[in-house]
Design a protein around this motif. Structure first.
Motif, short mmCIF file in Angstrom:
data_model
loop_
_atom_site.label_atom_id
_atom_site.label_comp_id
_atom_site.label_asym_id
_atom_site.label_seq_id
_atom_site.Cartn_x
_atom_site.Cartn_y
_atom_site.Cartn_z
N THR A 254 57.45 51.00 45.30
CA THR A 254 56.89 50.84 46.64
C THR A 254 55.54 50.14 46.53
O THR A 254 54.71 50.53 45.70
CB THR A 254 56.71 52.21 47.31
OG1 THR A 254 57.97 52.87 47.35
CG2 THR A 254 56.16 52.06 48.71
N PRO A 255 55.31 49.09 47.32
CA PRO A 255 54.05 48.35 47.20
C PRO A 255 52.84 49.24 47.42
O PRO A 255 52.85 50.14 48.27
CB PRO A 255 54.14 47.29 48.30
CG PRO A 255 55.58 47.18 48.61
CD PRO A 255 56.18 48.52 48.36
N ALA A 305 58.77 40.78 41.79
CA ALA A 305 58.33 41.82 40.86
C ALA A 305 59.50 42.55 40.24
O ALA A 305 59.48 42.91 39.05
CB ALA A 305 57.41 42.80 41.59
N ALA A 306 60.55 42.77 41.03
CA ALA A 306 61.70 43.52 40.55
C ALA A 306 62.53 42.73 39.55
O ALA A 306 62.96 43.26 38.52
CB ALA A 306 62.57 43.94 41.73
N VAL A 312 56.30 46.18 39.43
CA VAL A 312 55.04 46.52 40.11
C VAL A 312 54.53 45.28 40.84
O VAL A 312 54.34 44.23 40.22
CB VAL A 312 53.98 47.03 39.11
CG1 VAL A 312 52.67 47.33 39.85
CG2 VAL A 312 54.48 48.26 38.38
N LEU A 313 54.34 45.38 42.14
CA LEU A 313 53.90 44.24 42.95
C LEU A 313 52.45 43.90 42.63
O LEU A 313 51.56 44.74 42.72
CB LEU A 313 54.04 44.59 44.44
CG LEU A 313 53.71 43.48 45.42
CD1 LEU A 313 54.76 42.37 45.35
CD2 LEU A 313 53.63 44.03 46.84
N LEU A 318 52.78 37.85 45.16
CA LEU A 318 52.53 37.62 46.57
C LEU A 318 52.14 36.18 46.89
O LEU A 318 52.39 35.70 47.99
CB LEU A 318 51.42 38.55 47.06
CG LEU A 318 51.71 40.05 47.06
CD1 LEU A 318 50.44 40.84 47.34
CD2 LEU A 318 52.78 40.38 48.09
N ALA A 319 51.52 35.52 45.92
CA ALA A 319 50.90 34.23 46.19
C ALA A 319 51.88 33.18 46.72
O ALA A 319 51.59 32.48 47.69
CB ALA A 319 50.20 33.72 44.93
N GLY A 320 53.04 33.06 46.07
CA GLY A 320 54.00 32.04 46.48
C GLY A 320 54.46 32.22 47.92
O GLY A 320 54.47 31.27 48.72
#
Length: 363
Positions: A254-255, A305-306, A312-313, A318-320
């Motif tokens: 979970t983020p 991440a998965a 782990v996020l 997230l950047a892309g």
């Protein structure tokens, strides 16, 4: 795996069947004709809360309570409901859950596009039967609106303003007379009690067709505003991301709340044209920077991440998605994004990792 759990996205009445059943069991208030729940219970289903039995009802809409109460009260009258707002303000989401709670069926939907024809909101024909037997009742192919009229249910019209004007106006007689003529058969379908229409629309996107004044008068318009504060938006994103992650069976953790808060902050600041403290003015972008897009960025990051990380996020995941959501115009949006990175993200304490990840994507 059952059929209901193998689908990618369940209808609201299926996904939240247990909550709807609990509400119905404890609902002693007066219900309008053919409503599954009373207006009070419909509102509780949307806004969340706890029943006397101890059953917890999850919130489907996080925002102004009065907005939902006005929407529900409208549907209990003979006025149709128009949910208006900028992209990403949960108009379709609210529409679906209102139909699920009131009719137990959210599937009577017309999707508005530039190519939507009048048949989509009235009726069409089974041409094989039409050619063999001529115009008969059996040859009529009912639209979702006609079916809702026959069954006394809620019909949903998504993106009403994307339909051509003449198709929009074909709804006027249905909303006024509560009847749909079938001229070829010299007959009509009269709406049963419980019938109503929920339409959604926005006036920000390109390709929008203004509603005629005659059609506007047939709707009670309720504006769904963007989340009023960052905490509300964070809660919305966190709830929806968790739900989507379960549905997609993403094997990511979970983020962390902090990562969600960072994305929400970025989107809110670019959407409002200034940093949260008001000290730095920012260039506007062509993208809407909606809550829905923030949810998409987090979900995309979880997938990265998965499947390509340790589950782990992190900022690199997230950047892309973040750059892709912001930079729609390769010139204007790129300039705005680079300026935001250099003047805000780079200088903000604890955000250097996000700065480096975004610059790596953009360079």
């Amino acid at each position: 795996m059952t059929e209901s759990t193998s689908v990618l996205r369940q209808h609201a009445e299926t996904q939240y069947a247990r909550e709807l059943e609990a509400l119905a069991a404890g609902d002693t208030r007066q219900k309008p004709p053919r409503w599954k729940l009373s207006p009070w219970a419909v509102s509780l289903y949307l806004l969340g809360g706890e029943l006397p039995s101890g059953e917890r009802i999850s919130p489907k809409y996080i925002g102004n309570r009065r907005v939902i109460e006005i929407a529900v009260a409208t549907l209990a009258t003979d006025r149709a409901l128009l949910l208006l707002g900028v992209p990403g303000t949960a108009k379709s989401w609210v529409s679906e859950h209102l139909a699920a709670a009131i009719s137990g069926d959210s599937t009577l939907v017309v999707q508005g596009t530039a190519g939507t024809s009048e048949e989509a909101v009235r009726y069409g024909w089974n041409y094989a039967q039409l050619l063999s037997k001529g115009p008969t009742h059996e040859a009529v192919v009912p639209s979702p609106v006609m079916r809702a009229m026959r069954e006394g249910k809620i019909a949903r019209i998504e993106e009403l303003t994307r339909m051509p004007g003449e198709v929009q106006d074909s709804l006027i007689s249905t909303l006024s007379e509560k009847a749909l003529p079938i001229a070829e058969l010299d007959d009509e379908v009269q709406a049963r009690k419980g019938f109503n229409i929920i339409a959604t629309a926005n006036d920000r996107d390109r390709g929008v067709n203004e509603l005629s004044s005659a059609l506007k008068r047939r709707f009670n318009t309720v504006v769904l505003p963007p989340p009023r504060c960052a905490d509300d938006e964070v809660e919305i994103v966190q709830t929806r991301v968790a739900s989507i992650g379960r549905a997609l069976e993403l094997p990511a953790e979970t983020p962390a709340l902090e990562e969600i808060r960072r994305i929400v902050t970025v989107f809110r600041e670019l959407r409002e044209g200034a940093t949260a403290d008001g000290k730095v003015k920012l260039k506007s972008t062509t993208s809407s920077m909606s809550t829905a897009e923030a949810i998409s960025v987090i979900t995309h990051g979880m997938s990265l991440a998965a499947h390509f990380g340790d589950g782990v996020l992190r900022s690199a995941d997230l950047a892309g998605g973040m750059v892709g959501a912001i930079v729609k115009d390769p010139v204007q949006d790129r300039i705005a994004m680079l300026e935001y990175l250099e003047t805000v993200v780079k200088e903000r304490e604890g955000w250097k990792d996000l700065y480096r990840a975004c610059r790596e994507v953009m360079d």
